[in-house]
Design a protein around this motif. Structure first.
Motif, PDB file in Angstrom:
ATOM      1  N   ASP A   5      -2.928 -13.033  -6.307  1.00  0.00           N
ATOM      2  CA  ASP A   5      -3.256 -11.741  -5.712  1.00  0.00           C
ATOM      3  C   ASP A   5      -4.128 -11.858  -4.466  1.00  0.00           C
ATOM      4  N   SER A  37      -4.348  -8.160  -3.315  1.00  0.00           N
ATOM      5  CA  SER A  37      -3.731  -7.086  -4.089  1.00  0.00           C
ATOM      6  C   SER A  37      -4.838  -6.343  -4.832  1.00  0.00           C
ATOM      7  N   PRO A  40      -1.413  -2.608  -8.682  1.00  0.00           N
ATOM      8  CA  PRO A  40       0.038  -2.641  -8.461  1.00  0.00           C
ATOM      9  C   PRO A  40       0.433  -1.716  -7.307  1.00  0.00           C
ATOM     10  N   HIS A  41       1.193  -2.235  -6.391  1.00  0.00           N
ATOM     11  CA  HIS A  41       1.738  -1.523  -5.228  1.00  0.00           C
ATOM     12  C   HIS A  41       0.728  -1.299  -4.094  1.00  0.00           C
ATOM     13  N   LEU A  42      -0.540  -1.679  -4.242  1.00  0.00           N
ATOM     14  CA  LEU A  42      -1.538  -1.446  -3.197  1.00  0.00           C
ATOM     15  C   LEU A  42      -2.157  -2.776  -2.774  1.00  0.00           C
ATOM     16  N   GLU A  43      -2.048  -3.070  -1.481  1.00  0.00           N
ATOM     17  CA  GLU A  43      -2.549  -4.331  -0.930  1.00  0.00           C
ATOM     18  C   GLU A  43      -3.457  -4.049   0.257  1.00  0.00           C
ATOM     19  N   ARG A  72      -1.859  -1.151   2.422  1.00  0.00           N
ATOM     20  CA  ARG A  72      -0.413  -0.982   2.369  1.00  0.00           C
ATOM     21  C   ARG A  72      -0.025  -0.595   0.953  1.00  0.00           C
ATOM     22  N   TYR A  73       0.721   0.476   0.841  1.00  0.00           N
ATOM     23  CA  TYR A  73       1.258   0.899  -0.440  1.00  0.00           C
ATOM     24  C   TYR A  73       2.765   0.736  -0.406  1.00  0.00           C
ATOM     25  N   SER A  74       3.300   0.004  -1.366  1.00  0.00           N
ATOM     26  CA  SER A  74       4.753  -0.153  -1.444  1.00  0.00           C
ATOM     27  C   SER A  74       5.303   0.603  -2.639  1.00  0.00           C
ATOM     28  N   PHE A  75       6.454   1.204  -2.414  1.00  0.00           N
ATOM     29  CA  PHE A  75       7.093   2.012  -3.453  1.00  0.00           C
ATOM     30  C   PHE A  75       7.966   1.162  -4.319  1.00  0.00           C
TER      31      PHE A  75
END
Length: 75
Positions: A5, A37, A40-43, A72-75
């Protein structure tokens, strides 16, 4: 132990060259980046860089710096 992470990336570069009428010149650069990281989904990421050029045919040495902070948020 390597934590999946968290990542640290470091780079550097150097280029030496010249043209017949301008004299010798050299370009330098260094950069570093850190990624983590948060959940989950947020970096999160941070990066810095410094670049410069020196040369016989230049009136001055030129240097520049840049920095980046981001989420950065990934879906």
């Amino acid at each position: 132990r390597v934590d999946p992470d968290r990542r640290i990336v470091v780079g550097r570069g150097r280029r030496v060259g010249g043209f017949d009428l301008s004299g010798a010149s050299a370009g330098y650069g260094a950069s570093a980046a850190y990624y983590r990281s948060l959940m989950p989904h947020l970096e999160a990421r941070a990066a810095v860089s410094v670049d410069g050029i020196t040369g016989d045919g230049l009136p001055d040495d030129y240097w520049s710096a840049a920095a980046l902070l981001g989420l950065r948020y990934s879906f």
